[in-house]
Design a protein around this motif. Structure first.
Motif, PDB file in Angstrom:
ATOM      1  N   ILE A 103      26.807  37.318  41.006  1.00  0.00           N
ATOM      2  CA  ILE A 103      28.223  37.642  41.220  1.00  0.00           C
ATOM      3  C   ILE A 103      28.339  39.155  41.357  1.00  0.00           C
ATOM      4  CG2 ILE A 103      30.449  37.841  40.022  1.00  0.00           C
ATOM      5  CD1 ILE A 103      30.071  34.999  39.026  1.00  0.00           C
ATOM      6  N   THR A 104      28.956  39.594  42.434  1.00  0.00           N
ATOM      7  CA  THR A 104      29.053  41.024  42.742  1.00  0.00           C
ATOM      8  C   THR A 104      30.515  41.396  42.959  1.00  0.00           C
ATOM      9  OG1 THR A 104      26.901  40.864  43.855  1.00  0.00           O
ATOM     10  CG2 THR A 104      28.214  42.852  44.261  1.00  0.00           C
ATOM     11  N   LEU A 105      31.021  42.253  42.081  1.00  0.00           N
ATOM     12  CA  LEU A 105      32.438  42.609  42.122  1.00  0.00           C
ATOM     13  C   LEU A 105      32.634  44.070  41.715  1.00  0.00           C
ATOM     14  CD1 LEU A 105      33.829  39.410  40.368  1.00  0.00           C
ATOM     15  CD2 LEU A 105      34.355  40.090  42.721  1.00  0.00           C
ATOM     16  N   PRO A 106      33.754  44.685  42.118  1.00  0.00           N
ATOM     17  CA  PRO A 106      34.043  46.054  41.677  1.00  0.00           C
ATOM     18  C   PRO A 106      34.073  46.125  40.151  1.00  0.00           C
ATOM     19  CG  PRO A 106      35.561  45.384  43.413  1.00  0.00           C
ATOM     20  CD  PRO A 106      34.807  44.154  43.015  1.00  0.00           C
ATOM     21  N   SER A 107      33.718  47.254  39.611  1.00  0.00           N
ATOM     22  CA  SER A 107      33.654  47.386  38.152  1.00  0.00           C
ATOM     23  C   SER A 107      35.016  47.232  37.490  1.00  0.00           C
ATOM     24  CB  SER A 107      33.049  48.739  37.768  1.00  0.00           C
ATOM     25  OG  SER A 107      33.828  49.802  38.294  1.00  0.00           O
ATOM     26  N   ASP A 108      36.106  47.422  38.266  1.00  0.00           N
ATOM     27  CA  ASP A 108      37.434  47.269  37.678  1.00  0.00           C
ATOM     28  C   ASP A 108      38.037  45.891  37.955  1.00  0.00           C
ATOM     29  OD1 ASP A 108      37.877  47.581  40.374  1.00  0.00           O
ATOM     30  OD2 ASP A 108      39.434  49.117  40.178  1.00  0.00           O
ATOM     31  N   ASP A 109      37.218  44.953  38.447  1.00  0.00           N
ATOM     32  CA  ASP A 109      37.714  43.595  38.670  1.00  0.00           C
ATOM     33  C   ASP A 109      37.953  42.910  37.327  1.00  0.00           C
ATOM     34  OD1 ASP A 109      37.827  41.382  41.032  1.00  0.00           O
ATOM     35  OD2 ASP A 109      37.118  40.461  39.176  1.00  0.00           O
ATOM     36  N   ALA A 110      38.959  42.043  37.286  1.00  0.00           N
ATOM     37  CA  ALA A 110      39.325  41.355  36.044  1.00  0.00           C
ATOM     38  C   ALA A 110      38.180  40.515  35.484  1.00  0.00           C
ATOM     39  CB  ALA A 110      40.547  40.472  36.287  1.00  0.00           C
ATOM     40  N   PHE A 111      37.249  40.104  36.334  1.00  0.00           N
ATOM     41  CA  PHE A 111      36.114  39.293  35.884  1.00  0.00           C
ATOM     42  C   PHE A 111      35.353  39.973  34.754  1.00  0.00           C
ATOM     43  CE2 PHE A 111      31.517  38.470  36.112  1.00  0.00           C
ATOM     44  CZ  PHE A 111      31.480  37.090  35.963  1.00  0.00           C
ATOM     45  N   TRP A 112      35.146  41.278  34.885  1.00  0.00           N
ATOM     46  CA  TRP A 112      34.313  41.994  33.920  1.00  0.00           C
ATOM     47  C   TRP A 112      35.007  42.218  32.583  1.00  0.00           C
ATOM     48  CZ3 TRP A 112      29.707  41.454  35.570  1.00  0.00           C
ATOM     49  CH2 TRP A 112      29.405  41.525  36.931  1.00  0.00           C
ATOM     50  N   SER A 138      31.773  39.018  45.912  1.00  0.00           N
ATOM     51  CA  SER A 138      32.089  37.654  45.485  1.00  0.00           C
ATOM     52  C   SER A 138      33.593  37.438  45.435  1.00  0.00           C
ATOM     53  CB  SER A 138      31.486  37.382  44.106  1.00  0.00           C
ATOM     54  OG  SER A 138      30.094  37.603  44.098  1.00  0.00           O
ATOM     55  N   ASP A 139      33.987  36.192  45.441  1.00  0.00           N
ATOM     56  CA  ASP A 139      35.395  35.838  45.291  1.00  0.00           C
ATOM     57  C   ASP A 139      35.762  35.951  43.811  1.00  0.00           C
ATOM     58  OD1 ASP A 139      37.533  33.627  44.594  1.00  0.00           O
ATOM     59  OD2 ASP A 139      37.786  34.069  46.723  1.00  0.00           O
ATOM     60  N   SER A 140      36.723  36.797  43.502  1.00  0.00           N
ATOM     61  CA  SER A 140      37.065  37.064  42.106  1.00  0.00           C
ATOM     62  C   SER A 140      37.550  35.813  41.380  1.00  0.00           C
ATOM     63  CB  SER A 140      38.138  38.154  42.026  1.00  0.00           C
ATOM     64  OG  SER A 140      38.481  38.420  40.679  1.00  0.00           O
ATOM     65  N   ALA A 141      38.447  35.062  42.001  1.00  0.00           N
ATOM     66  CA  ALA A 141      39.010  33.873  41.352  1.00  0.00           C
ATOM     67  C   ALA A 141      37.928  32.833  41.060  1.00  0.00           C
ATOM     68  CB  ALA A 141      40.106  33.269  42.225  1.00  0.00           C
TER      69      ALA A 141
END
Length: 437
Positions: A103-112, A138-141
């Motif tokens: 999973i690859t997302l911006p560091s400020d994405d809610a996932f983290w 990746s898709d955040s949701a």
């Protein structure tokens, strides 16, 4: 960061000791309330010692090591870099954790916020920095859905036993899960209070520079992490025109130089037990406003001009109404209570005052309105803050009012061309809209 992690480890140890002592105290008597023999009592105590100091201890030790390491990595995340979830890539990886791989997302994405590793006892997963564009985003949701699945295990009592692992040790500067069961054991709150008294926020040395302000607010953020859900970075001066302060929602607070100076003076007064002035408290209010932005969990998103005004209305409403509480947390006391209702130094003042009039007109419970707006400000997307402002009134009013009616009236409140007196007159002429429940 180091100080925070040490304090959290100390707190966890204290809570664990409290849980162990409580369990031991319940073993002194037999089922018919007779005192056990020493041999029987000692035998039962050995079972507790084995559980707490062998079975649990190894898992807690491994989790602490991983948590410390991941917190350190979080502190080193560079701006504009993405994070990628990595597993240990062997046959011991949990299936639910394997679903999070790559999973690859911006560091400020809610996932983290909730699914940054470790995600369970003995979890060996990792998150590494990668350049933006090197891997598909990746898709955040969908990623959050996988994260929820990886941290879900419903017990016999119907409760999710793995939900405690939904936290970020780097953001929250915590080694162990803040919602660990030790926090719910009888006496835990007293233990927390004693530990907080020993290690909680205090203004130490006299502040002399802007860097001192940043340091002290860092200490405050450690003691009150709910204000900075993505972690605290710094408080700095800015020369940006047209603002008293701003933030990017990444744990940063920018204030005009004169406001930094006033905040420094305010903190020194609080430290010395002196009263803070109006100008100092007004500057504190500006900083407090930006701090509430950092409490929003979903984070930044694209907003229209209207959505931005709505979001700022909600944020300023909450920040000024909670200003007395904030001053107490700093160790002081609000001297100029009029700042709760009228803060002329901000461009959002008139629309917030008009929202106050709307709350008054609807005969809504003011405390419940504040809590409702605050909850939505923290958890809701910035592009949907209108819902929080509307529901806060309609659900807590003594009258039955349509959501659409309140939304229209809020939009009038946002209209800078409508003076407060005209807005109040508008409300007065539309009392027929108020129907008793």
């Amino acid at each position: 960061m180091l100080k925070s992690l040490k304090e959290d480890t100390f707190l966890f140890s204290a809570l664990k000791t409290n849980a162990q002592i409580l369990e031991a105290s319940q073993l002194l008597l037999t089922e018919d309330n007779k005192v056990k023999s020493f041999a029987a009592f000692s035998h039962d105590i050995e079972k507790i010692k084995s559980g707490y100091n062998q079975l649990y201890l190894e898992s807690e030790y491994q989790f602490a090591i991983t948590s410390w390491q991941m917190a350190g990595k979080w502190a080193e995340v560079l701006p504009n870099y993405y994070l990628q979830y990595r597993t240990a890539k062997d046959n011991h990886v949990r299936v639910s954790h394997q679903a999070l791989a790559d999973i690859t997302l911006p560091s400020d994405d809610a996932f983290w916020i909730s699914y940054y590793p470790p995600n369970g006892w003995r979890c060996r997963c990792n998150a590494i920095q990668v350049r933006k564009g090197k891997y598909p985003e990746s898709d955040s949701a969908k990623s959050i859905a996988h994260g929820e699945a990886a941290t879900s295990q419903i017990g016999k009592d119907g409760k999710n036993k793995l939900e405690i692992f939904r936290f970020n040790p780097g953001m929250q500067k915590a080694v162990f899960p803040p919602k660990h069961p030790y926090n719910k054991v009888a006496g835990a709150q007293k233990v927390k209070a004693l530990v907080k008294e020993e290690t909680g926020f205090k203004i130490g040395k006299q502040l002399k520079t802007g860097a001192d302000v940043s340091r002290v607010m860092g200490d405050f953020a450690t003691a009150n992490p709910e204000y900075f859900v993505r972690g605290y970075q710094f408080t700095k001066a800015t020369n940006k025109r047209g603002v008293n302060g701003y933030t990017t929602l990444r744990g940063d607070i920018y204030l005009k130089s004169d406001r930094i100076t006033l905040v420094k003076e305010a903190l020194n007064n609080i430290r010395s037990g002196n009263k803070t002035t109006f100008a100092q408290e007004d500057a504190i209010s500006t900083m407090h406003h930006e701090m509430w932005h950092n409490a929003n969990k979903p984070g930044n998103t694209r907003l229209s001009i209207s959505q931005t005004k709505t979001m700022e209305l909600a944020n300023e409403f909450v920040s000024r109404k909670t200003l007395p509480e904030f001053m107490k947390k700093l160790g002081g006391e609000l001297q100029n209570e009029n700042l709760v209702n009228d803060r002329k130094s901000t461009g959002y003042n008139k629309m917030v005052r008009k929202y106050d009039q709307l709350v008054e007109w609807s005969n809504a419970h003011k405390t419940k309105v504040l809590e409702s707006v605050k909850d939505h400000l923290i958890s809701g997307d910035y592009n949907n803050q209108m819902e929080g402002l509307v529901k806060a009134v309609t659900k807590n009013s003594a009258f039955k009012i349509k959501d659409a009616t309140i939304e229209t009236l809020i939009n009038y409140a946002k209209d800078e061309s409508i003076p407060e007196e005209m807005y109040l007159d508008l409300l007065s002429r539309n009392k027929s809209l108020l129907v008793k429940k």
